[in-house]
Write a protein that holds these residues in place. Sequence first.
Motif, short mmCIF file in Angstrom:
data_model
loop_
_atom_site.label_atom_id
_atom_site.label_comp_id
_atom_site.label_asym_id
_atom_site.label_seq_id
_atom_site.Cartn_x
_atom_site.Cartn_y
_atom_site.Cartn_z
N THR A 274 11.98 -44.72 35.49
CA THR A 274 12.24 -45.49 36.60
C THR A 274 11.66 -44.77 37.87
O THR A 274 11.34 -45.20 38.90
CB THR A 274 13.82 -45.96 37.02
OG1 THR A 274 14.18 -46.65 35.82
CG2 THR A 274 14.12 -46.49 38.14
N LYS A 275 11.89 -43.38 37.93
CA LYS A 275 11.49 -42.58 38.98
C LYS A 275 9.89 -42.68 39.34
O LYS A 275 9.54 -42.33 40.24
CB LYS A 275 12.20 -41.08 38.61
CG LYS A 275 11.79 -40.19 39.91
CD LYS A 275 12.69 -39.07 39.73
CE LYS A 275 12.60 -37.73 40.94
NZ LYS A 275 13.41 -36.68 40.88
N ALA A 276 9.38 -42.65 38.04
CA ALA A 276 7.96 -42.95 38.02
C ALA A 276 7.53 -44.08 38.72
O ALA A 276 6.52 -44.09 39.70
CB ALA A 276 7.35 -42.76 36.77
N LEU A 277 8.13 -45.01 38.37
CA LEU A 277 7.65 -46.58 38.96
C LEU A 277 8.06 -46.37 40.37
O LEU A 277 7.19 -46.89 41.40
CB LEU A 277 8.64 -47.43 38.27
CG LEU A 277 8.18 -47.93 36.85
CD1 LEU A 277 9.29 -49.03 36.37
CD2 LEU A 277 6.85 -48.35 36.78
N ALA A 281 4.01 -45.51 40.04
CA ALA A 281 3.22 -45.83 38.84
C ALA A 281 3.57 -47.51 38.92
O ALA A 281 4.49 -48.11 39.21
CB ALA A 281 3.95 -45.16 37.84
N MET A 282 2.49 -47.74 37.93
CA MET A 282 2.40 -49.20 37.73
C MET A 282 2.95 -49.62 36.20
O MET A 282 3.52 -50.72 35.97
CB MET A 282 1.05 -49.87 37.60
CG MET A 282 0.62 -51.28 37.55
SD MET A 282 -0.83 -51.83 37.78
CE MET A 282 -1.26 -51.28 39.56
N GLY A 283 2.87 -48.76 35.39
CA GLY A 283 3.51 -48.82 33.96
C GLY A 283 3.32 -47.66 33.38
O GLY A 283 2.99 -46.79 33.66
N GLY A 284 3.99 -47.63 32.07
CA GLY A 284 3.95 -46.54 31.06
C GLY A 284 4.82 -46.83 29.78
O GLY A 284 5.13 -47.80 29.59
N GLN A 305 -0.31 -37.90 43.15
CA GLN A 305 0.33 -36.74 43.70
C GLN A 305 1.79 -37.00 43.77
O GLN A 305 2.51 -36.18 43.29
CB GLN A 305 -0.09 -36.32 45.01
CG GLN A 305 0.30 -35.11 45.34
CD GLN A 305 -0.39 -34.70 46.68
OE1 GLN A 305 -1.20 -35.35 47.24
NE2 GLN A 305 0.07 -33.45 47.30
N ALA A 306 2.20 -38.16 44.39
CA ALA A 306 3.74 -38.42 44.36
C ALA A 306 4.44 -38.66 43.01
O ALA A 306 5.54 -38.24 42.91
CB ALA A 306 3.99 -39.80 45.14
N VAL A 307 3.48 -39.41 41.91
CA VAL A 307 4.32 -39.30 40.67
C VAL A 307 4.41 -38.18 40.04
O VAL A 307 5.37 -37.83 39.49
CB VAL A 307 3.52 -40.45 39.89
CG1 VAL A 307 3.83 -40.64 38.45
CG2 VAL A 307 3.36 -41.83 40.55
N ASP A 313 9.61 -32.64 39.53
CA ASP A 313 10.75 -32.12 40.10
C ASP A 313 12.02 -32.33 38.87
O ASP A 313 13.01 -31.75 39.17
CB ASP A 313 11.01 -33.28 41.00
CG ASP A 313 10.49 -33.03 42.29
OD1 ASP A 313 9.69 -31.69 42.68
OD2 ASP A 313 10.39 -33.68 43.25
N GLU A 314 11.53 -32.98 37.95
CA GLU A 314 12.58 -33.38 36.88
C GLU A 314 12.32 -32.37 35.66
O GLU A 314 12.68 -32.68 34.70
CB GLU A 314 12.67 -34.58 36.32
CG GLU A 314 12.95 -35.84 37.40
CD GLU A 314 14.15 -35.58 37.73
OE1 GLU A 314 15.17 -35.06 37.03
OE2 GLU A 314 14.76 -35.82 38.67
N GLY A 315 11.40 -31.49 35.79
CA GLY A 315 11.15 -30.52 34.74
C GLY A 315 9.99 -30.83 33.88
O GLY A 315 9.44 -29.91 32.77
N LEU A 316 9.10 -31.89 34.06
CA LEU A 316 8.09 -32.37 33.13
C LEU A 316 6.86 -31.74 33.53
O LEU A 316 6.68 -31.18 34.85
CB LEU A 316 7.81 -33.95 33.26
CG LEU A 316 8.81 -34.60 32.51
CD1 LEU A 316 10.20 -34.61 32.79
CD2 LEU A 316 8.30 -36.10 32.31
N ARG A 317 6.02 -31.44 32.87
CA ARG A 317 4.72 -30.65 33.13
C ARG A 317 3.52 -31.82 32.72
O ARG A 317 3.56 -32.35 31.58
CB ARG A 317 4.52 -29.65 32.27
CG ARG A 317 5.62 -28.56 33.00
CD ARG A 317 5.32 -28.09 34.34
NE ARG A 317 6.06 -27.20 34.93
CZ ARG A 317 7.08 -27.63 35.64
NH1 ARG A 317 7.26 -28.72 35.90
NH2 ARG A 317 7.77 -26.57 36.13
N ARG A 318 2.64 -31.98 33.63
CA ARG A 318 1.43 -32.76 33.09
C ARG A 318 0.23 -32.17 32.50
O ARG A 318 -0.03 -30.85 32.71
CB ARG A 318 0.68 -33.21 34.73
CG ARG A 318 -0.38 -34.27 34.51
CD ARG A 318 -0.70 -34.70 35.74
NE ARG A 318 -2.05 -35.14 35.83
CZ ARG A 318 -2.65 -35.58 36.77
NH1 ARG A 318 -2.18 -35.57 37.99
NH2 ARG A 318 -4.07 -36.21 36.75
#
Length: 342
Positions: A274-277, A281-284, A305-307, A313-318
Amino acid sequence: MLIARAPVRISFAGGGTDLPAYFMEHGGAVVSTSIDKYVYVVLSVHARNDLQILSSDYRTFFRHTGGEVLFWEGDLHLPKAILHEFGIESGASMFLASEVPPGTGLGSSSTVTVASIKAVSAACGVSLSKMELAEMATRIEIEKLGMPIGYQDQFGAAFGGLNYFEFRADGNKAEPLKVSVDTVSKLQSRLLLFFTGQARDSTKILAQQTENTKAHKPIVLDSLHAVRAMVNPMRECIEAGDVEKFGHLLHQGWELKKKFAAGVSNERVDMLYTKALNAGAMGGKLAGAGGGGFMMIYCEEGRQQAVTQAMEDEGLRRMDYAFDNGGARVLLNAGLRLKQGG
Protein backbone atom coordinates in the motif's frame (compact mmCIF):
# COMPACT_ATOMS: atom_id res chain seq x y z
CA MET A 1 37.19 -28.49 -12.75
CA LEU A 2 33.75 -27.76 -14.21
CA ILE A 3 31.67 -24.65 -13.48
CA ALA A 4 28.00 -24.33 -14.40
CA ARG A 5 25.41 -21.71 -13.57
CA ALA A 6 21.68 -21.09 -13.95
CA PRO A 7 19.67 -17.87 -13.48
CA VAL A 8 16.85 -17.20 -11.02
CA ARG A 9 13.57 -15.81 -12.34
CA ILE A 10 10.82 -13.30 -11.75
CA SER A 11 7.28 -14.25 -12.75
CA PHE A 12 4.80 -11.83 -14.32
CA ALA A 13 1.60 -13.85 -14.69
CA GLY A 14 0.25 -17.34 -14.13
CA GLY A 15 2.15 -18.26 -10.99
CA GLY A 16 0.24 -20.96 -9.13
CA THR A 17 -1.20 -22.54 -12.26
CA ASP A 18 2.14 -24.34 -12.75
CA LEU A 19 1.44 -26.68 -9.83
CA PRO A 20 0.47 -30.20 -10.99
CA ALA A 21 -2.62 -30.16 -8.74
CA TYR A 22 -3.98 -27.44 -11.03
CA PHE A 23 -2.50 -27.91 -14.48
CA MET A 24 -3.01 -31.68 -14.72
CA GLU A 25 -6.75 -31.00 -14.77
CA HIS A 26 -7.08 -27.47 -16.12
CA GLY A 27 -3.82 -26.64 -17.88
CA GLY A 28 -1.49 -23.95 -16.62
CA ALA A 29 0.78 -21.27 -18.05
CA VAL A 30 3.15 -18.54 -16.92
CA VAL A 31 4.97 -15.57 -18.38
CA SER A 32 8.33 -14.97 -16.72
CA THR A 33 11.88 -13.81 -17.27
CA SER A 34 15.21 -14.90 -15.88
CA ILE A 35 17.52 -12.27 -14.38
CA ASP A 36 21.27 -11.92 -14.00
CA LYS A 37 21.47 -13.39 -10.49
CA TYR A 38 22.82 -16.90 -10.61
CA VAL A 39 23.35 -20.15 -8.79
CA TYR A 40 26.83 -21.56 -9.41
CA VAL A 41 27.94 -25.19 -9.18
CA VAL A 42 31.62 -26.10 -9.14
CA LEU A 43 32.57 -29.74 -9.67
CA SER A 44 35.97 -31.33 -9.22
CA VAL A 45 37.18 -34.92 -9.26
CA HIS A 46 39.51 -36.71 -6.90
CA ALA A 47 40.84 -40.24 -6.35
CA ARG A 48 39.25 -40.76 -2.93
CA ASN A 49 36.37 -43.14 -2.32
CA ASP A 50 33.92 -40.45 -1.25
CA LEU A 51 31.61 -37.66 -2.31
CA GLN A 52 31.70 -34.18 -0.79
CA ILE A 53 29.12 -31.40 -1.09
CA LEU A 54 29.54 -27.89 0.32
CA SER A 55 26.93 -25.11 0.26
CA SER A 56 27.95 -21.55 1.07
CA ASP A 57 24.31 -20.41 1.31
CA TYR A 58 23.25 -22.99 3.87
CA ARG A 59 26.71 -23.11 5.48
CA THR A 60 26.68 -26.86 5.54
CA PHE A 61 28.87 -29.74 4.41
CA PHE A 62 28.13 -33.36 3.51
CA ARG A 63 30.48 -36.30 3.01
CA HIS A 64 29.46 -39.71 1.66
CA THR A 65 31.62 -42.84 1.56
CA GLY A 66 31.48 -44.76 -1.70
CA GLY A 67 29.84 -48.18 -1.52
CA GLU A 68 27.27 -47.03 1.02
CA VAL A 69 23.68 -46.20 0.09
CA LEU A 70 23.33 -42.51 -0.80
CA PHE A 71 20.13 -41.20 0.77
CA TRP A 72 18.78 -37.82 -0.28
CA GLU A 73 17.01 -36.59 2.83
CA GLY A 74 17.94 -33.71 5.14
CA ASP A 75 20.41 -30.95 4.30
CA LEU A 76 21.56 -30.73 0.68
CA HIS A 77 18.86 -33.17 -0.42
CA LEU A 78 18.74 -31.63 -3.92
CA PRO A 79 22.38 -32.23 -4.93
CA LYS A 80 22.32 -35.64 -3.20
CA ALA A 81 19.29 -36.70 -5.26
CA ILE A 82 20.93 -35.49 -8.48
CA LEU A 83 24.18 -37.35 -7.84
CA HIS A 84 22.13 -40.46 -7.07
CA GLU A 85 20.13 -39.95 -10.29
CA PHE A 86 23.33 -40.03 -12.36
CA GLY A 87 24.86 -42.90 -10.37
CA ILE A 88 27.72 -40.84 -8.93
CA GLU A 89 28.87 -42.60 -5.76
CA SER A 90 32.41 -41.34 -5.19
CA GLY A 91 35.35 -39.42 -6.60
CA ALA A 92 33.73 -35.98 -6.77
CA SER A 93 33.37 -32.73 -4.86
CA MET A 94 30.54 -30.25 -5.44
CA PHE A 95 30.42 -26.63 -4.29
CA LEU A 96 27.17 -24.62 -4.46
CA ALA A 97 26.79 -20.85 -4.21
CA SER A 98 23.98 -18.43 -5.03
CA GLU A 99 23.93 -14.69 -5.64
CA VAL A 100 20.57 -14.42 -3.83
CA PRO A 101 19.62 -15.87 -0.45
CA PRO A 102 17.43 -18.99 -0.36
CA GLY A 103 13.75 -18.54 0.47
CA THR A 104 13.43 -15.14 -1.20
CA GLY A 105 10.90 -15.93 -3.93
CA LEU A 106 13.17 -15.92 -6.97
CA GLY A 107 13.17 -19.70 -7.43
CA SER A 108 16.70 -20.24 -6.12
CA SER A 109 16.05 -23.76 -4.77
CA SER A 110 14.90 -25.09 -8.14
CA THR A 111 17.70 -23.13 -9.80
CA VAL A 112 20.13 -25.12 -7.62
CA THR A 113 18.56 -28.26 -9.09
CA VAL A 114 18.86 -27.02 -12.68
CA ALA A 115 22.45 -25.81 -12.26
CA SER A 116 23.46 -29.06 -10.54
CA ILE A 117 21.91 -31.22 -13.28
CA LYS A 118 23.61 -29.08 -15.91
CA ALA A 119 26.97 -29.55 -14.21
CA VAL A 120 26.68 -33.26 -13.47
CA SER A 121 25.21 -34.18 -16.87
CA ALA A 122 28.02 -32.29 -18.65
CA ALA A 123 30.62 -33.99 -16.46
CA CYS A 124 29.09 -37.38 -17.34
CA GLY A 125 29.04 -36.58 -21.06
CA VAL A 126 25.22 -36.54 -21.18
CA SER A 127 23.72 -33.94 -23.51
CA LEU A 128 20.33 -32.56 -22.43
CA SER A 129 18.10 -30.15 -24.31
CA LYS A 130 16.64 -27.24 -22.35
CA MET A 131 13.29 -29.03 -22.22
CA GLU A 132 14.92 -32.27 -21.02
CA LEU A 133 16.86 -30.33 -18.39
CA ALA A 134 13.74 -28.56 -17.11
CA GLU A 135 11.64 -31.71 -17.05
CA MET A 136 14.33 -33.74 -15.29
CA ALA A 137 14.57 -31.04 -12.63
CA THR A 138 10.80 -31.09 -12.05
CA ARG A 139 10.75 -34.90 -11.91
CA ILE A 140 13.55 -35.06 -9.34
CA GLU A 141 12.03 -32.38 -7.13
CA ILE A 142 8.38 -33.41 -7.33
CA GLU A 143 8.48 -37.18 -7.84
CA LYS A 144 11.77 -38.20 -6.27
CA LEU A 145 11.80 -35.71 -3.40
CA GLY A 146 8.05 -35.25 -3.01
CA MET A 147 8.22 -31.47 -2.95
CA PRO A 148 4.83 -29.67 -3.26
CA ILE A 149 6.05 -27.21 -5.87
CA GLY A 150 5.37 -26.15 -9.44
CA TYR A 151 7.22 -26.18 -12.75
CA GLN A 152 7.93 -22.54 -13.55
CA ASP A 153 11.16 -22.12 -11.57
CA GLN A 154 12.89 -25.05 -13.25
CA PHE A 155 11.75 -23.97 -16.71
CA GLY A 156 12.80 -20.36 -16.16
CA ALA A 157 16.26 -21.43 -15.00
CA ALA A 158 16.78 -23.95 -17.80
CA PHE A 159 15.59 -21.82 -20.73
CA GLY A 160 16.51 -18.30 -19.66
CA GLY A 161 15.05 -15.19 -21.24
CA LEU A 162 11.52 -13.80 -21.40
CA ASN A 163 9.19 -16.72 -22.07
CA TYR A 164 5.69 -18.13 -22.19
CA PHE A 165 5.56 -21.59 -20.62
CA GLU A 166 2.56 -23.88 -20.85
CA PHE A 167 2.04 -26.92 -18.64
CA ARG A 168 -0.47 -29.65 -19.45
CA ALA A 169 -1.04 -33.31 -18.64
CA ASP A 170 -0.08 -34.24 -22.22
CA GLY A 171 3.15 -32.20 -22.30
CA ASN A 172 4.83 -28.86 -21.79
CA LYS A 173 5.60 -25.99 -24.15
CA ALA A 174 8.11 -23.15 -24.10
CA GLU A 175 7.93 -20.12 -26.39
CA PRO A 176 10.21 -17.06 -26.22
CA LEU A 177 8.29 -13.78 -26.33
CA LYS A 178 8.77 -11.55 -29.36
CA VAL A 179 9.71 -8.33 -27.63
CA SER A 180 11.39 -5.17 -28.92
CA VAL A 181 14.62 -3.90 -27.41
CA ASP A 182 12.76 -0.76 -26.33
CA THR A 183 10.13 -2.76 -24.43
CA VAL A 184 12.79 -4.84 -22.68
CA SER A 185 14.56 -1.64 -21.66
CA LYS A 186 11.35 -0.13 -20.30
CA LEU A 187 10.44 -3.25 -18.33
CA GLN A 188 13.91 -3.52 -16.83
CA SER A 189 13.95 0.13 -15.80
CA ARG A 190 10.41 0.16 -14.39
CA LEU A 191 10.44 -3.12 -12.48
CA LEU A 192 12.06 -2.56 -9.10
CA LEU A 193 13.07 -5.39 -6.77
CA PHE A 194 13.13 -4.81 -3.01
CA PHE A 195 14.21 -7.36 -0.42
CA THR A 196 11.71 -7.40 2.45
CA GLY A 197 14.26 -8.88 4.83
CA GLN A 198 12.02 -11.90 5.38
CA ALA A 199 13.04 -15.28 4.01
CA ARG A 200 10.40 -18.01 4.14
CA ASP A 201 9.75 -21.69 3.47
CA SER A 202 7.56 -21.59 0.36
CA THR A 203 6.76 -25.31 0.54
CA LYS A 204 4.29 -24.72 3.39
CA ILE A 205 2.36 -22.16 1.35
CA LEU A 206 2.50 -24.29 -1.80
CA ALA A 207 1.43 -27.41 0.10
CA GLN A 208 -1.65 -25.58 1.37
CA GLN A 209 -2.39 -24.26 -2.11
CA THR A 210 -2.11 -27.80 -3.49
CA GLU A 211 -4.53 -29.13 -0.86
CA ASN A 212 -6.95 -26.26 -1.51
CA THR A 213 -6.83 -26.99 -5.23
CA LYS A 214 -7.35 -30.73 -4.81
CA ALA A 215 -10.27 -30.00 -2.50
CA HIS A 216 -11.77 -27.78 -5.24
CA LYS A 217 -12.23 -24.87 -2.85
CA PRO A 218 -14.24 -22.37 -4.93
CA ILE A 219 -12.35 -19.20 -3.89
CA VAL A 220 -9.01 -20.84 -4.70
CA LEU A 221 -10.06 -22.44 -7.99
CA ASP A 222 -11.83 -19.27 -9.14
CA SER A 223 -8.70 -17.24 -8.38
CA LEU A 224 -6.46 -19.73 -10.19
CA HIS A 225 -8.77 -19.70 -13.22
CA ALA A 226 -8.66 -15.89 -13.23
CA VAL A 227 -4.86 -15.87 -12.96
CA ARG A 228 -4.63 -18.36 -15.83
CA ALA A 229 -6.93 -16.14 -17.91
CA MET A 230 -4.51 -13.22 -17.39
CA VAL A 231 -1.51 -14.99 -18.92
CA ASN A 232 -2.36 -14.41 -22.58
CA PRO A 233 -3.28 -10.71 -22.05
CA MET A 234 0.02 -10.29 -20.18
CA ARG A 235 1.92 -11.90 -23.04
CA GLU A 236 0.08 -9.77 -25.60
CA CYS A 237 0.69 -6.47 -23.82
CA ILE A 238 4.42 -7.25 -23.43
CA GLU A 239 4.79 -8.19 -27.09
CA ALA A 240 2.81 -5.06 -28.06
CA GLY A 241 5.00 -2.87 -25.82
CA ASP A 242 2.03 -1.74 -23.69
CA VAL A 243 3.99 -1.47 -20.45
CA GLU A 244 1.29 0.59 -18.70
CA LYS A 245 -1.21 -2.25 -19.10
CA PHE A 246 1.52 -4.57 -17.84
CA GLY A 247 1.62 -2.63 -14.56
CA HIS A 248 -2.15 -2.82 -14.12
CA LEU A 249 -2.20 -6.58 -14.82
CA LEU A 250 0.57 -7.11 -12.30
CA HIS A 251 -1.59 -5.45 -9.65
CA GLN A 252 -4.68 -7.50 -10.57
CA GLY A 253 -2.67 -10.71 -10.43
CA TRP A 254 -1.38 -9.93 -6.94
CA GLU A 255 -4.89 -9.29 -5.62
CA LEU A 256 -5.94 -12.71 -6.95
CA LYS A 257 -2.83 -14.50 -5.73
CA LYS A 258 -3.52 -13.53 -2.13
CA LYS A 259 -6.57 -15.83 -2.25
CA PHE A 260 -4.56 -18.98 -3.07
CA ALA A 261 -3.60 -19.86 0.51
CA ALA A 262 -3.11 -18.37 3.96
CA GLY A 263 0.38 -16.91 4.28
CA VAL A 264 0.72 -15.62 0.71
CA SER A 265 0.58 -12.15 2.20
CA ASN A 266 0.57 -10.77 5.73
CA GLU A 267 -0.08 -7.50 7.54
CA ARG A 268 3.43 -6.13 6.96
CA VAL A 269 3.47 -7.07 3.27
CA ASP A 270 0.07 -5.46 2.75
CA MET A 271 1.32 -2.31 4.47
CA LEU A 272 4.45 -2.19 2.32
CA TYR A 273 2.52 -2.71 -0.89
CA THR A 274 0.00 0.00 0.00
CA LYS A 275 2.83 2.37 0.83
CA ALA A 276 4.45 1.69 -2.56
CA LEU A 277 1.17 2.42 -4.35
CA ASN A 278 0.69 5.62 -2.37
CA ALA A 279 4.21 6.71 -3.36
CA GLY A 280 3.41 6.31 -7.05
CA ALA A 281 3.78 2.61 -7.97
CA MET A 282 1.27 1.20 -10.45
CA GLY A 283 1.39 -2.46 -9.44
CA GLY A 284 3.50 -5.22 -8.01
CA LYS A 285 3.58 -8.51 -6.13
CA LEU A 286 5.72 -10.65 -3.91
CA ALA A 287 8.02 -12.83 -5.98
CA GLY A 288 7.43 -16.57 -5.70
CA ALA A 289 4.85 -18.21 -3.45
CA GLY A 290 4.60 -15.19 -1.15
CA GLY A 291 5.08 -14.73 2.56
CA GLY A 292 8.29 -12.74 2.24
CA GLY A 293 11.36 -12.52 0.06
CA PHE A 294 11.54 -9.98 -2.75
CA MET A 295 8.78 -7.52 -3.58
CA MET A 296 8.56 -6.60 -7.25
CA ILE A 297 7.16 -3.12 -7.91
CA TYR A 298 6.21 -1.63 -11.28
CA CYS A 299 6.83 2.12 -11.28
CA GLU A 300 7.37 4.72 -13.99
CA GLU A 301 10.72 6.50 -13.98
CA GLY A 302 9.53 9.83 -12.58
CA ARG A 303 8.15 8.20 -9.44
CA GLN A 304 10.89 5.68 -8.69
CA GLN A 305 12.83 7.87 -6.28
CA ALA A 306 9.74 8.39 -4.11
CA VAL A 307 8.86 4.68 -4.15
CA THR A 308 12.43 3.66 -3.38
CA GLN A 309 12.59 6.12 -0.49
CA ALA A 310 9.26 4.86 0.87
CA MET A 311 10.50 1.26 0.82
CA GLU A 312 13.89 2.10 2.28
CA ASP A 313 12.18 4.00 5.09
CA GLU A 314 10.63 0.65 6.04
CA GLY A 315 13.99 -1.13 5.99
CA LEU A 316 13.79 -2.66 2.50
CA ARG A 317 16.76 -2.60 0.14
CA ARG A 318 16.57 -2.29 -3.63
CA MET A 319 18.50 -4.81 -5.73
CA ASP A 320 19.75 -3.80 -9.17
CA TYR A 321 19.51 -6.43 -11.88
CA ALA A 322 19.11 -7.01 -15.62
CA PHE A 323 17.22 -9.59 -17.65
CA ASP A 324 19.17 -12.75 -18.53
CA ASN A 325 18.95 -14.51 -21.89
CA GLY A 326 21.33 -17.42 -21.50
CA GLY A 327 19.60 -19.91 -19.21
CA ALA A 328 21.58 -22.76 -17.69
CA ARG A 329 25.08 -23.13 -19.14
CA VAL A 330 28.53 -24.55 -18.52
CA LEU A 331 31.03 -21.73 -18.07
CA LEU A 332 34.17 -23.84 -17.78
CA ASN A 333 34.97 -27.48 -18.38
CA ALA A 334 38.64 -28.37 -18.09
CA GLY A 335 38.13 -31.90 -19.36
CA LEU A 336 36.41 -33.12 -16.19
CA ARG A 337 34.73 -36.53 -16.41
CA LEU A 338 32.71 -38.22 -13.69
CA LYS A 339 32.45 -42.00 -13.53
CA GLN A 340 28.86 -43.17 -13.20
CA GLY A 341 28.16 -46.13 -10.96
CA GLY A 342 31.20 -45.59 -8.77
